[in-house]
Design a protein around this motif. Structure first.
Motif, short mmCIF file in Angstrom:
data_model
loop_
_atom_site.label_atom_id
_atom_site.label_comp_id
_atom_site.label_asym_id
_atom_site.label_seq_id
_atom_site.Cartn_x
_atom_site.Cartn_y
_atom_site.Cartn_z
N VAL A 54 0.82 -1.22 0.00
CA VAL A 54 0.00 0.00 0.00
C VAL A 54 0.85 1.27 0.00
O VAL A 54 0.36 2.37 -0.22
CB VAL A 54 -0.98 0.03 1.20
CG1 VAL A 54 -1.96 -1.12 1.10
CG2 VAL A 54 -0.23 -0.03 2.51
N TYR A 55 2.14 1.13 0.25
CA TYR A 55 2.99 2.31 0.38
C TYR A 55 4.44 1.86 0.29
O TYR A 55 4.80 0.77 0.72
CB TYR A 55 2.72 2.97 1.74
CG TYR A 55 3.66 4.09 2.12
CD1 TYR A 55 4.67 3.87 3.05
CD2 TYR A 55 3.53 5.36 1.57
CE1 TYR A 55 5.52 4.89 3.43
CE2 TYR A 55 4.38 6.39 1.94
CZ TYR A 55 5.37 6.15 2.87
OH TYR A 55 6.21 7.17 3.24
N GLU A 57 8.48 3.65 0.80
CA GLU A 57 9.36 4.79 1.05
C GLU A 57 10.58 4.61 0.18
O GLU A 57 11.31 3.62 0.33
CB GLU A 57 9.82 4.79 2.52
CG GLU A 57 9.22 5.89 3.36
CD GLU A 57 9.58 5.77 4.82
OE1 GLU A 57 8.77 6.20 5.65
OE2 GLU A 57 10.65 5.22 5.14
N GLU A 75 5.27 -1.03 2.83
CA GLU A 75 4.18 -1.29 3.77
C GLU A 75 3.14 -2.17 3.09
O GLU A 75 2.68 -1.87 1.99
CB GLU A 75 3.52 0.00 4.24
CG GLU A 75 2.44 -0.21 5.30
CD GLU A 75 1.69 1.06 5.68
OE1 GLU A 75 1.90 2.10 5.03
OE2 GLU A 75 0.86 1.00 6.61
N GLY A 77 -0.47 -4.20 4.37
CA GLY A 77 -1.36 -4.48 5.49
C GLY A 77 -0.95 -3.67 6.71
O GLY A 77 -0.87 -2.45 6.67
N ALA A 79 2.02 -4.13 8.22
CA ALA A 79 3.46 -4.29 8.44
C ALA A 79 4.32 -3.43 7.55
O ALA A 79 4.00 -3.20 6.38
CB ALA A 79 3.83 -5.76 8.22
N THR A 80 5.44 -2.95 8.10
CA THR A 80 6.50 -2.40 7.27
C THR A 80 7.57 -3.46 7.12
O THR A 80 7.80 -4.25 8.04
CB THR A 80 7.12 -1.13 7.88
OG1 THR A 80 7.66 -1.45 9.16
CG2 THR A 80 6.11 -0.02 8.00
N ASN A 81 8.18 -3.50 5.96
CA ASN A 81 9.21 -4.49 5.65
C ASN A 81 10.42 -3.77 5.05
O ASN A 81 10.28 -3.03 4.10
CB ASN A 81 8.68 -5.50 4.63
CG ASN A 81 7.43 -6.19 5.12
OD1 ASN A 81 7.49 -7.24 5.75
ND2 ASN A 81 6.28 -5.59 4.85
N GLY B 87 3.60 -0.28 10.31
CA GLY B 87 2.52 -0.06 9.36
C GLY B 87 1.19 0.09 10.08
O GLY B 87 1.12 0.26 11.29
N GLN B 156 2.99 -3.99 12.74
CA GLN B 156 4.23 -4.77 12.71
C GLN B 156 5.32 -4.03 11.94
O GLN B 156 5.04 -3.15 11.13
CB GLN B 156 3.99 -6.11 11.99
CG GLN B 156 2.94 -6.99 12.60
CD GLN B 156 2.59 -8.16 11.69
OE1 GLN B 156 2.77 -8.11 10.48
NE2 GLN B 156 2.07 -9.23 12.27
N SER B 157 6.55 -4.46 12.22
CA SER B 157 7.65 -4.07 11.36
C SER B 157 8.58 -5.27 11.28
O SER B 157 8.83 -5.93 12.30
CB SER B 157 8.39 -2.85 11.91
OG SER B 157 9.42 -2.45 11.03
N ILE B 158 9.02 -5.58 10.08
CA ILE B 158 9.87 -6.76 9.88
C ILE B 158 11.18 -6.32 9.25
O ILE B 158 11.19 -5.68 8.20
CB ILE B 158 9.15 -7.79 8.97
CG1 ILE B 158 7.81 -8.18 9.60
CG2 ILE B 158 10.03 -9.02 8.76
CD1 ILE B 158 6.89 -8.96 8.69
#
Lengths: 145, 273
Positions: A54-55, A57, A75, A77, A79-81, B87, B156-158
């Motif tokens: 959805v986003y 950076e 991003e 859901g 979560a940021t990855n 997020g 969460q952040s992974i």
């Protein structure tokens, strides 16, 4: 990109795909190495496990990114990855289309969903790259665990 | 009934998790601590904070104030707005919110893939134990609900080798605080366009604070061997890690005003500032 697709049909995952002419990292990123220029994206396996993006950076063009530091944050859901750089690089181009259409990472992870182009001091620095066959096996083992 | 030796044997080999229990620590400070521990520690952590010191709005990493907040009211009432590093959506938290956070190495839980849905499911199993037999609890589209009403929001952040999953539980809330939030464009399907007050519920109607916390700690022991960590020593360690700069931050008044002015629906605000 003109790359050929090697589709692996794995029953429990539906539609994963691996591109034959790219190289892969164990972080589930793909790289296309052209001399000192490297294009980076995330693989179909990664986008499938992350869910709808959805986003994103994107870093500043021209910025140096030391080894292990973040290249981008995606991003999906809740979560940021992180997408980290395996070696020290300089960012030379980012895919601005992803600002308005982050879902390209899901729908076209190897083509329109490319994320960043970086400059490396030598392609030999990109150690531990997997070819398509090794990466496919790596994904299968990842899903077993 | 298992004898103590068997319980101890079960613990052997379970990874260690440090437990930090806080009360009334400001949410910005909690998030800075969490971001620092995620990025600079190699240990597993569980943080439980009973309430933040004052009502605060907390947005996810991509949150846009103009889309998510009734900015005029937020500015008028001087409600702090934080953009966090994880997020997910926007919440209003206050002294009656209970925060529970897990920060883990990616191989800490055997067989758990470090991706959003497996981690979310693992927490669902944990909280199923906490709320067993209470209020028709389940994990529904990334929210914790009783029936079809949300009482816990997740984010969460992974990273390459670690992940964080944190939750804000509405033990209680003030109706007036929910009025600062607009209906989000991205919402779970089960919400069915309900307004905030028809969508959420209070955990205090189902369980006491102390019971929730003790059950959560017990449920965590299924996968981890817990040891208490002193909050003061953790904060000292985190603050002296001068190489680390958190991305979580308080939005400035000017940023909020600029967002309001840029929003076509808030043209009147541009005239009052």
């Amino acid at each position: 990109m003109g790359a050929s697709y090697l589709e692996i049909s794995v029953f429990h995952r539906g539609f994963p795909s691996v591109v034959k002419d790219l190289k892969y990292l164990d972080s589930h990123d793909w790289v296309k190495v052209e001399g000192n220029s490297v294009t980076v994206g995330i693989t179909d396996h990664a986008q499938d496990h992350l869910g709808d993006v959805v986003y994103i950076e994107l870093p500043e063009v021209g910025a140096p990114v030391p080894q292990g530091n973040g290249l981008s944050v995606v991003e999906s859901g809740k979560a940021t990855n992180d997408i980290n750089s395996p070696i020290s690089v300089k960012v030379v181009e980012v895919n601005e289309e992803l600002n308005d259409s982050p879902g390209l990472i899901n729908s076209s992870p190897y083509d329109k969903g490319w994320i960043i182009k970086v400059e490396v001091s030598g392609s030999g620095e990109l150690k531990s790259l997997m070819d398509a066959g090794k990466y496919t096996k790596f994904c299968e083992e990842d899903d077993i665990h | 009934m298992a004898n103590p030796c068997q319980l101890q044997a079960h613990k052997i080999g379970a990874p260690l998790m440090n437990l930090i229990k806080l009360k009334g620590v400001p949410i910005l400070q909690q998030l800075h601590l969490e971001e620092c521990l995620l990025r600079t520690s190699s240990h597993n952590w569980c943080i439980i904070n009973q309430g933040t010191n004052r009502p605060t709005i907390v947005m996810g990493v991509s949150g846009k104030p103009a889309e998510l907040l009734k900015i005029e009211s937020v500015l008028c009432d001087q409600i702090p707005v934080v953009r966090r590093f994880t997020g997910g959506g926007t919440v209003v938290v206050d002294p009656n919110t209970i925060f529970v956070t897990f920060i883990c190495n990616k191989d800490a839980v055997a067989g758990l893939q470090p991706y959003p849905q497996p981690i979310m499911s693992w927490t669902g199993v944990l909280y199923n134990k906490v709320f067993q037999g209470i209020g028709d609890f389940h994990l529904r589209e990334n929210d914790y609900v009783f029936g079809d009403r949300k009482f816990g929001g997740n984010a969460q952040s992974i990273t390459r080798n670690r992940w964080i999953h944190h939750t804000s539980f509405l033990w209680d809330y003030e109706v007036r605080n929910m009025a600062y939030l607009k209906l989000p464009a991205r919402a779970p399907e089960y919400r069915l366009a309900r307004g905030h007050l028809e969508f959420i519920c209070r955990m205090k109607d189902y369980m006491s604070r102390s019971e929730f916390i003790s059950r959560t700690i017990e449920a965590t022991k299924t996968d981890f061997s817990l040891r208490s960590a002193e909050a003061e020593s953790i904060e000292t360690t985190a603050s002296v890690n001068t190489k680390f700069c958190p991305t979580t931050r308080l939005l400035t008044k000017y940023e909020l005003e600029a967002a309001a002015v840029a929003s076509p629906s808030l043209g009147s605000l541009s005239r009052s500032f």
